[in-house]
Scaffold this motif. Structure first.
Motif, mmCIF file in Angstrom:
data_model
loop_
_atom_site.group_PDB
_atom_site.id
_atom_site.type_symbol
_atom_site.label_atom_id
_atom_site.label_comp_id
_atom_site.label_asym_id
_atom_site.label_seq_id
_atom_site.Cartn_x
_atom_site.Cartn_y
_atom_site.Cartn_z
ATOM 1 N N LYS A 157 -51.044 -109.878 -90.405
ATOM 2 C CA LYS A 157 -52.076 -110.263 -91.792
ATOM 3 C C LYS A 157 -51.932 -110.389 -92.641
ATOM 4 C CE LYS A 157 -55.537 -105.823 -89.906
ATOM 5 N NZ LYS A 157 -55.512 -104.296 -90.537
ATOM 6 N N ALA A 158 -50.507 -110.356 -93.040
ATOM 7 C CA ALA A 158 -50.017 -111.322 -94.236
ATOM 8 C C ALA A 158 -50.549 -113.086 -94.029
ATOM 9 C CB ALA A 158 -48.725 -111.164 -93.617
ATOM 10 N N PRO A 159 -51.086 -113.329 -95.198
ATOM 11 C CA PRO A 159 -51.144 -114.444 -94.797
ATOM 12 C C PRO A 159 -50.316 -116.162 -94.781
ATOM 13 C CG PRO A 159 -52.050 -113.580 -96.511
ATOM 14 C CD PRO A 159 -51.152 -112.844 -96.328
ATOM 15 N N LEU A 160 -48.696 -115.381 -94.482
ATOM 16 C CA LEU A 160 -48.459 -116.245 -94.005
ATOM 17 C C LEU A 160 -46.995 -116.560 -93.440
ATOM 18 C CD1 LEU A 160 -46.945 -118.967 -96.042
ATOM 19 C CD2 LEU A 160 -45.014 -117.766 -96.460
ATOM 20 N N ALA A 161 -47.717 -114.556 -92.878
ATOM 21 C CA ALA A 161 -47.712 -115.059 -91.329
ATOM 22 C C ALA A 161 -47.116 -115.501 -90.018
ATOM 23 C CB ALA A 161 -47.897 -113.541 -90.573
ATOM 24 N N ARG A 162 -48.092 -116.062 -90.100
ATOM 25 C CA ARG A 162 -48.214 -117.844 -88.929
ATOM 26 C C ARG A 162 -47.271 -118.431 -88.785
ATOM 27 N NH1 ARG A 162 -51.127 -118.625 -84.637
ATOM 28 N NH2 ARG A 162 -52.979 -116.958 -84.798
ATOM 29 N N TYR A 163 -47.620 -119.013 -90.636
ATOM 30 C CA TYR A 163 -46.691 -120.103 -90.317
ATOM 31 C C TYR A 163 -44.964 -119.698 -90.811
ATOM 32 C CZ TYR A 163 -44.915 -123.890 -93.584
ATOM 33 O OH TYR A 163 -44.377 -125.436 -93.670
ATOM 34 N N ALA A 164 -45.048 -118.472 -91.339
ATOM 35 C CA ALA A 164 -43.449 -117.957 -91.349
ATOM 36 C C ALA A 164 -42.549 -118.491 -89.443
ATOM 37 C CB ALA A 164 -43.356 -117.016 -91.980
ATOM 38 N N ALA A 165 -43.748 -117.729 -89.022
ATOM 39 C CA ALA A 165 -42.915 -117.480 -87.354
ATOM 40 C C ALA A 165 -43.029 -118.650 -86.977
ATOM 41 C CB ALA A 165 -44.498 -116.470 -86.554
ATOM 42 N N GLU A 166 -43.978 -119.997 -86.787
ATOM 43 C CA GLU A 166 -44.298 -121.068 -86.100
ATOM 44 C C GLU A 166 -42.883 -121.754 -87.098
ATOM 45 O OE1 GLU A 166 -47.552 -124.104 -84.666
ATOM 46 O OE2 GLU A 166 -47.946 -122.535 -86.187
ATOM 47 N N PHE A 167 -42.376 -121.904 -88.602
ATOM 48 C CA PHE A 167 -41.833 -123.508 -88.660
ATOM 49 C C PHE A 167 -40.755 -122.952 -89.726
ATOM 50 C CE2 PHE A 167 -46.352 -124.513 -88.574
ATOM 51 C CZ PHE A 167 -45.787 -125.688 -88.264
ATOM 52 N N TRP A 168 -39.714 -121.351 -89.464
ATOM 53 C CA TRP A 168 -38.916 -121.380 -90.430
ATOM 54 C C TRP A 168 -37.947 -121.872 -89.945
ATOM 55 C CZ3 TRP A 168 -34.472 -119.164 -88.903
ATOM 56 C CH2 TRP A 168 -34.708 -118.629 -87.873
ATOM 57 N N VAL A 169 -37.800 -122.037 -88.914
ATOM 58 C CA VAL A 169 -36.529 -122.723 -87.771
ATOM 59 C C VAL A 169 -36.497 -123.428 -88.075
ATOM 60 C CG1 VAL A 169 -35.400 -123.131 -85.486
ATOM 61 C CG2 VAL A 169 -36.990 -121.274 -86.226
ATOM 62 N N GLY A 170 -37.080 -125.150 -88.377
ATOM 63 C CA GLY A 170 -37.517 -126.245 -89.064
ATOM 64 C C GLY A 170 -36.938 -126.049 -90.492
ATOM 65 N N HIS A 171 -37.043 -125.134 -91.044
ATOM 66 C CA HIS A 171 -36.726 -125.027 -92.755
ATOM 67 C C HIS A 171 -35.016 -125.069 -92.580
ATOM 68 C CE1 HIS A 171 -40.254 -126.223 -94.346
ATOM 69 N NE2 HIS A 171 -41.418 -124.920 -93.706
ATOM 70 N N ALA A 172 -34.792 -123.880 -91.681
ATOM 71 C CA ALA A 172 -33.532 -123.312 -91.484
ATOM 72 C C ALA A 172 -32.570 -124.058 -90.787
ATOM 73 C CB ALA A 172 -33.126 -122.255 -90.924
ATOM 74 N N GLN A 173 -33.277 -125.570 -90.530
ATOM 75 C CA GLN A 173 -31.850 -126.458 -89.537
ATOM 76 C C GLN A 173 -32.224 -127.730 -90.713
ATOM 77 O OE1 GLN A 173 -33.741 -126.472 -86.526
ATOM 78 N NE2 GLN A 173 -33.104 -125.677 -85.119
ATOM 79 N N VAL A 174 -32.835 -127.573 -91.111
ATOM 80 C CA VAL A 174 -32.090 -128.974 -92.630
ATOM 81 C C VAL A 174 -30.756 -128.461 -93.555
ATOM 82 C CG1 VAL A 174 -33.802 -130.344 -94.560
ATOM 83 C CG2 VAL A 174 -34.610 -129.078 -92.911
ATOM 84 N N GLY A 175 -29.848 -129.511 -93.439
ATOM 85 C CA GLY A 175 -28.629 -129.588 -94.229
ATOM 86 C C GLY A 175 -27.556 -128.293 -93.863
ATOM 87 N N ASN A 176 -27.559 -127.930 -95.069
ATOM 88 C CA ASN A 176 -27.033 -126.178 -95.031
ATOM 89 C C ASN A 176 -27.836 -125.424 -95.181
ATOM 90 O OD1 ASN A 176 -24.376 -127.649 -94.300
ATOM 91 N ND2 ASN A 176 -24.206 -128.201 -96.570
ATOM 92 N N VAL A 177 -29.059 -124.816 -95.209
ATOM 93 C CA VAL A 177 -30.062 -124.444 -95.367
ATOM 94 C C VAL A 177 -29.645 -122.779 -94.784
ATOM 95 C CG1 VAL A 177 -32.162 -123.557 -95.234
ATOM 96 C CG2 VAL A 177 -32.088 -125.518 -95.662
ATOM 97 N N GLU A 178 -29.202 -123.051 -93.019
ATOM 98 C CA GLU A 178 -29.040 -121.758 -92.368
ATOM 99 C C GLU A 178 -27.628 -120.619 -92.776
ATOM 100 O OE1 GLU A 178 -26.929 -121.646 -87.675
ATOM 101 O OE2 GLU A 178 -27.672 -123.245 -88.445
ATOM 102 N N MET A 179 -26.932 -122.271 -93.627
ATOM 103 C CA MET A 179 -25.580 -121.059 -94.184
ATOM 104 C C MET A 179 -26.358 -120.303 -94.907
ATOM 105 S SD MET A 179 -23.083 -121.248 -92.242
ATOM 106 C CE MET A 179 -22.051 -120.846 -92.919
ATOM 107 N N GLY A 180 -27.004 -120.445 -95.692
ATOM 108 C CA GLY A 180 -27.491 -119.935 -97.286
ATOM 109 C C GLY A 180 -28.423 -118.564 -96.610
ATOM 110 N N ILE A 181 -28.984 -118.358 -94.845
ATOM 111 C CA ILE A 181 -29.601 -118.040 -95.172
ATOM 112 C C ILE A 181 -29.357 -116.895 -93.951
ATOM 113 C CG2 ILE A 181 -32.111 -118.358 -95.965
ATOM 114 C CD1 ILE A 181 -32.321 -119.765 -92.707
ATOM 115 N N LYS A 182 -27.906 -116.530 -93.480
ATOM 116 C CA LYS A 182 -27.172 -115.956 -92.669
ATOM 117 C C LYS A 182 -27.606 -114.413 -92.417
ATOM 118 C CE LYS A 182 -23.397 -115.562 -90.365
ATOM 119 N NZ LYS A 182 -22.844 -114.145 -90.065
ATOM 120 N N ASP A 183 -27.655 -114.115 -93.662
ATOM 121 C CA ASP A 183 -27.948 -112.258 -93.493
ATOM 122 C C ASP A 183 -29.145 -112.589 -93.818
ATOM 123 O OD1 ASP A 183 -24.762 -112.186 -94.503
ATOM 124 O OD2 ASP A 183 -25.895 -111.723 -97.268
ATOM 125 N N ALA A 184 -30.156 -112.613 -93.839
ATOM 126 C CA ALA A 184 -31.953 -112.487 -93.473
ATOM 127 C C ALA A 184 -32.022 -112.948 -91.876
ATOM 128 C CB ALA A 184 -32.968 -113.271 -94.471
#
Length: 779
Positions: A697-724
């Motif tokens: 029911k969280a407003p951002l849930a659908r967007y988060a599930a669908e697109f978080w990977v695309g944001h993580a794959q930009v540049g060095n973003v993946e290394m900055g969110i490794k713990d998460a």
């Protein structure tokens, strides 16, 4: 020259004469009699496609046994030989190559392969050439099981004659040492280009005739059914009435079928909807605006003579509003029938509206909706792609559009293309914008008297270089007196009608109108921003505010950023960052949810529902002031930058070099993807004790599930969110178990995303090179 055999199948034209002329033309081109060529003799004895392929593959020795050449050409040769042989056998009553044009085409291909001596210089040209004529051979498949009529055979022979002619021309060019690497250089020669265009037109004519014959057969069946019913009926009057009723039913069914076809074609090419942009621009239209254009000589001359009208102006000059006014002016003609209209808005806010495929698919579908002929042309393309099971290439869509334009008859066709500068420049070779400019160049150079093409854009260097030589008429909004008067009328209307401003004395009102009109420099956007400031002024402060007006849009945006409340700056910056890099337009509630994400919660982002605003729209607009706006799109409140120039300024080096007070708002792209990736994970990593249903029911849930990977794959973003990410793929956590249990329930099992079983099998691990998608909440 050897005698040309007659053929009883083609009775509606002089087969011997037309085929003989083709062979004579080939002889003049290549200095060889193809009918008596050794290859033709060899082919005559072939009794199977494999035997023909063996002869043609032998000619690939000209490529010095190049494996890549053999693979690429064989990929084209195999299906072509099989189809053409089967077609020849159909017409020749099972006698293989009894149909002479088929044998001559095979021989022409063989001679062409023999002529190739230089792999590097000729291989690509041949592959491109064969790809260009491939559509015709695919069309022959329909006649293998169903014998073509005499009329259809006639046009097929004409097409084959054109193919033989093209093979002869190219063979001549290669023998004369004019080897070409790419097809563009090859067809740059007028004779070859003209022949290829004739081939395209004949093939499309065959497709249209096939559709007509199918309809004729259907109607013939209907007639025979009605004839039987007539004989059964005993009263002539009743029979006639029944016949009329049946015809009405047939017509209705035909209309329904065509409407269903159009729906299927629209689904297949999947165009974006430009009417959203049109409605938005029309809604911002001020009464009387752009009449200088729609009722002026420039537009009248363009309507009369066609070709290209280029309208250019500075950022914020109101180009989209002007486009909408032109569209609105032409629509009555289109609705009445004496014109066709299609339009498209390039849009920096919508990635689906930023390339040539979006434009082509939209134009074709719009034209298909207006004419059965255009619908049939698009259906022919659909049929050529295995009844829509294959996606069309950009090139095939482009060729279909060109065919549509050349077959439209005397009725004018209007294309309005708005904001071409909002198509990206600089990414890819060629870039999306370069590809679009090439298309405009090709359409103009068709020199069709019926085509009226209007393009609006900024006068950027690459666009100016491409369009200025092509445009028969230009309009510079910066220099247009009608535009200046429109701006002044707009200012006067706002000042005299705004609830706050109408309390001013006439002196203050007149002062604002004159001063803003004088300094607007053709920019509606600049005027809008100043009015937003002025409407909050007390009458006593109006003169001082006018004396301190910013000179440009950049200065205007700097002032807006400076005025953002210190307490809101962090939240404002976060919203602007996420709006800049979002993978799709964000709804009000989605953007507001970003303010409820704690990004520094022990290194793991966290959704804190206590931080949610009760009024989500207020949360967004109070944080970002006049830099963003809310529109209604398909029933949802969507947030977007209030103008293209806002996003451009926030990401530009110009802002980074400003004073520290405003340079802090400069938006680096990779850092912004990092913020949005963290926010998405904050939603997916809902705290222990929360139910799976609560996160859905969280407003951002659908967007988060669908697109978080695309944001993580930009540049060095993946290394900055490794713990998460480690937390996300920990199956011992309650949030992950809740999602898996949801999809293990009977009612949801069939909708389980592929990622769930894969995660279970892998133990929830992921790789740095490719993060596994977690679209767990998108059903």
């Amino acid at each position: 020259m050897s005698q040309v055999p007659s053929n009883p199948i083609t009775s509606s034209m002089d087969f011997g004469k037309i085929f003989g002329a083709a062979l004579e033309a080939y002889r003049k081109q290549t200095k060889k009699d193809i009918a008596s060529h050794p290859l033709a003799t060899q082919l005559q004895s072939c009794d199977s496609p494999s035997a023909i392929l063996a002869i043609l593959r032998a000619q690939l020795q000209a490529f010095d046994q190049s494996q890549s050449a053999d693979e690429r050409l064989t990929k084209w040769l195999d299906p072509t030989v099989n189809v053409l042989y089967a077609f020849s056998a159909t017409l020749g009553e099972g006698a293989g190559l009894a149909f002479p044009p088929a044998k001559m085409i095979f021989a022409g291909i063989g001679v062409l392969l023999q002529a190739v001596k230089d792999v590097r210089a000729s291989q690509n040209a041949l592959v491109d050439l064969f790809g260009r004529i491939e559509y015709f051979f695919k069309r022959l498949e329909r006649y293998i099981d169903v014998r073509p009529t005499v009329a259809m055979t006639d046009i097929i022979v004409k097409i084959m004659v054109e193919v033989i002619s093209i093979l002869g021309m190219v063979t001549k060019e290669i023998r004369q040492g004019r080897t070409m690497r790419y097809l563009k250089k090859l067809i740059g020669r007028k004779d070859v280009e003209d022949a290829l265009q004739r081939l395209d037109q004949l093939t499309q004519e065959e497709a249209r005739m096939a559709s007509v014959e199918a309809l004729t057969i259907t109607r013939g069946i209907d007639e025979r059914v009605r004839s039987v019913e007539n004989k059964v009926g005993s009263v002539t009057k009743d029979v006639k009435e029944n016949g009329v009723a049946i015809q009405q039913v047939v017509n209705k069914v035909s209309d329904l079928n065509r409407n269903e076809l159009r729906k299927e074609l629209r689904k297949w090419v999947a165009p974006p909807d430009p009417s959203v942009n049109y409605n938005t621009a029309s809604g911002a239209h001020h009464e009387g605006t752009a009449e200088w254009c729609t009722k002026g000589n420039t537009l009248a001359n363009w309507k009369a003579s066609g070709s290209l009208l280029w309208i250019h102006g500075k950022p914020g000059a109101g180009k989209s509003i002007l486009s909408s006014a032109i569209i609105r002016d032409i629509k009555p003609m289109s609705n009445a029938g004496p014109a066709f209209l299609a339009y498209f808005y390039f849009d920096f806010k919508d990635k689906a509206k930023q390339d040539i495929r979006a434009l082509l698919s939209s134009l074709l579908v719009q034209l298909s909706d207006q004419s059965d002929i255009f619908c049939d042309a698009l259906y022919s393309l659909y049929s050529a792609h295995r009844q829509g099971s294959e996606r069309p290439t950009d090139e095939s869509l482009s060729q279909c559009l060109k065919y549509v334009l050349t077959s439209a008859g005397p009725v004018p066709i209007y294309f309005i293309l708005d904001a071409l500068d909002e198509c990206p420049y600089g990414s890819g070779l060629p870039s999306p914008r370069e590809t679009l400019l090439d298309l405009v160049d090709e359409l103009v150079k068709l020199r069709l008297p019926t085509l009226r093409l209007c393009v609006t854009s900024r006068p950027e260097f690459d666009i100016r270089t491409a369009l200025k030589p092509l445009a028969t008429q230009q309009v510079s909004l910066h220099d247009e007196s009608g535009q200046t008067q429109d701006i002044k009328n707009y200012i006067a209307d706002v000042v005299r009608s705004d609830r706050r401003m109408k309390r001013w004395r006439d002196e203050e009102k007149d002062m604002v109108i004159e001063k803003l009109a004088e300094k607007a420099d053709g920019m509606f956007r600049w005027v809008y921003c100043q009015l937003e400031v002025l409407r909050h002024c007390f009458p006593a402060n109006v003169r001082r505010t006018l004396d301190e007006l910013p000179k440009s849009l950049d200065e205007t945006y700097e002032r807006i950023l400076k005025e953002i409340n210190n307490a809101n700056r962090e939240h404002s910056y976060r919203l602007l960052q996420c709006l800049t890099v979002a993978s799709r337009p964000l709804r009000v509630e989605e953007l507001a949810e970003l303010l409820a994400i704690e990004l520094d919660a022990g290194g793991i982002p966290k959704l804190n529902v206590d931080l949610r605003w009760e009024d989500q729209e207020e949360a967004v607009l109070s944080a970002c002031s006049s830099l963003v706006t809310v529109i209604i799109d398909d029933g949802s409140r969507v947030v977007q930058f209030s103008h293209f120039s806002v996003k451009e300024f926030l990401t530009s080096p110009r802002l980074a070099c400003c004073t520290e007070e405003v340079s802090r708002f400069h938006i680096p792209i990779e850092a912004s993807h990092m913020i949005l990736a963290q926010a998405c994970l904050g939603v997916l990593l809902f705290p222990d004790g929360h139910s799976e249903d609560s996160v859905k029911k969280a407003p951002l849930a659908r967007y988060a599930a669908e697109f978080w990977v695309g944001h993580a794959q930009v540049g060095n973003v993946e290394m900055g969110i490794k713990d998460a990410m480690d937390y996300l793929f920990d199956m011992d956590k309650s949030y992950f178990r809740a999602i898996v249990l949801h999809y293990q329930s009977r009612e949801h099992r069939r909708n389980m995303p592929r990622s769930v079983p894969k995660l279970l099998e892998s133990g929830g691990c992921y790789s740095a090179s490719g993060i596994r998608s977690t679209s767990l909440i998108t059903e």
